[in-house]
Design an enzyme around this catalytic site. Structure first.
Site, PDB file in Angstrom:
ATOM      1  N   HIS A 156       0.826  -1.215   0.000  1.00 20.18           N
ATOM      2  CA  HIS A 156       0.000   0.000   0.000  1.00 20.18           C
ATOM      3  C   HIS A 156       0.860   1.265   0.000  1.00 20.18           C
ATOM      4  CE1 HIS A 156       0.866   1.110   4.163  1.00 20.18           C
ATOM      5  NE2 HIS A 156       0.789  -0.179   4.455  1.00 20.18           N
ATOM      6  N   GLU A 178      -2.725  -6.780   7.364  1.00 25.80           N
ATOM      7  CA  GLU A 178      -1.464  -6.754   8.104  1.00 25.80           C
ATOM      8  C   GLU A 178      -1.583  -7.602   9.366  1.00 25.80           C
ATOM      9  OE1 GLU A 178       1.634  -6.906   8.601  1.00 25.80           O
ATOM     10  OE2 GLU A 178       2.044  -4.965   7.657  1.00 25.80           O
TER      11      GLU A 178
END
Length: 232
Positions: free
Chosen positions: A9, A86
């Site tokens: 990201h 994550e």
């Protein structure tokens, strides 16, 4: 065989504030949005069958410009996957390094030992995280055999991919270079229900030329990360 174009990201403010982002839903900052646009321009001209992203905002926002370009050409809607989130850091999600060291010194000392079975209170161990990520990638490979997928995810997820492809231990600090909005490519080979990850390219950032320097994350230098390292 399934080809995965893996994208970390874009940048968030917490990347620059030395915070463990974990599974907190932090948005991109202005730099991160520009990085996302550059990723879209970089990948839109190649063969991409669909876009997959973690369901956290920073990954979804990074995936959005490319997904919009593909949609204009009649491509499918992006897929969101909680399996590609994550690692959860539980108690310390959202905290800076200095805050963790001050408020939870024992937990911090446990973290910098980089043991596969260590977990912050309420969080995931690296071993559990690795199993989640690899199962998510296997599911994608099984569901989209023969396709090329752009997968927008997180630094920790990419670390699990690197370790698996290189047959590295889950113990020890991160060794792979994993920049924000970097583009890596792997192929997943499926044979007799077994899966193998092969790295084709790693951490390409040619599309980010001229942008500000990125925050540095180097787990291999524990004395340094105690001072200035942001996470994922």
């Amino acid at each position: 065989m399934t080809r995965l174009i893996l994208v970390r990201h874009g940048e968030t403010e917490w990347n620059r504030q030395l915070r463990f982002q974990g599974q907190v839903d932090v948005p991109l900052n202005a730099i991160g949005h520009e990085q996302a646009l550059r990723v879209a321009r970089r990948l839109a001209g190649g063969e991409v069958h669909r876009v997959v992203s973690s369901d956290l905002a920073r990954a979804r926002q990074t995936a959005a410009p490319l997904a919009e370009l593909l949609a204009r050409r009649g491509g499918p809607d992006p897929i969101e996957s909680a399996a590609l989130r994550e690692q959860s850091f539980g108690l310390v999600d959202g905290m800076s390094v200095d805050e963790i060291k001050r408020l939870h010194p024992a937990a911090w000392n446990g973290w910098v030992d980089f043991r596969a079975d260590y977990a912050f209170e309420g969080g995931e161990s690296t071993r559990h995280f690795h199993a989640r990520v690899l199962q998510g990638l296997r599911d994608l490979a099984n569901a989209h055999a023969g396709e090329t997928l752009v997968v927008v995810t997180h630094g920790g997820v990419l670390d699990m991919v690197w370790r698996s492809a290189r047959s590295l231990s889950l113990d020890g600090p991160r060794q792979a270079h994993i920049p924000n909005a970097g583009v890596s490519q792997v192929q997943v080979l499926v044979k007799d229900d077994a899966h193998r990850l092969d790295i084709l390219d790693w951490a390409d950032i040619a599309h980010l030329e001229g942008m500000p320097p990125q925050p540095v994350y180097d787990q291999a230098r524990p004395s340094e990360i105690r001072q200035r390292v942001p996470l994922a």
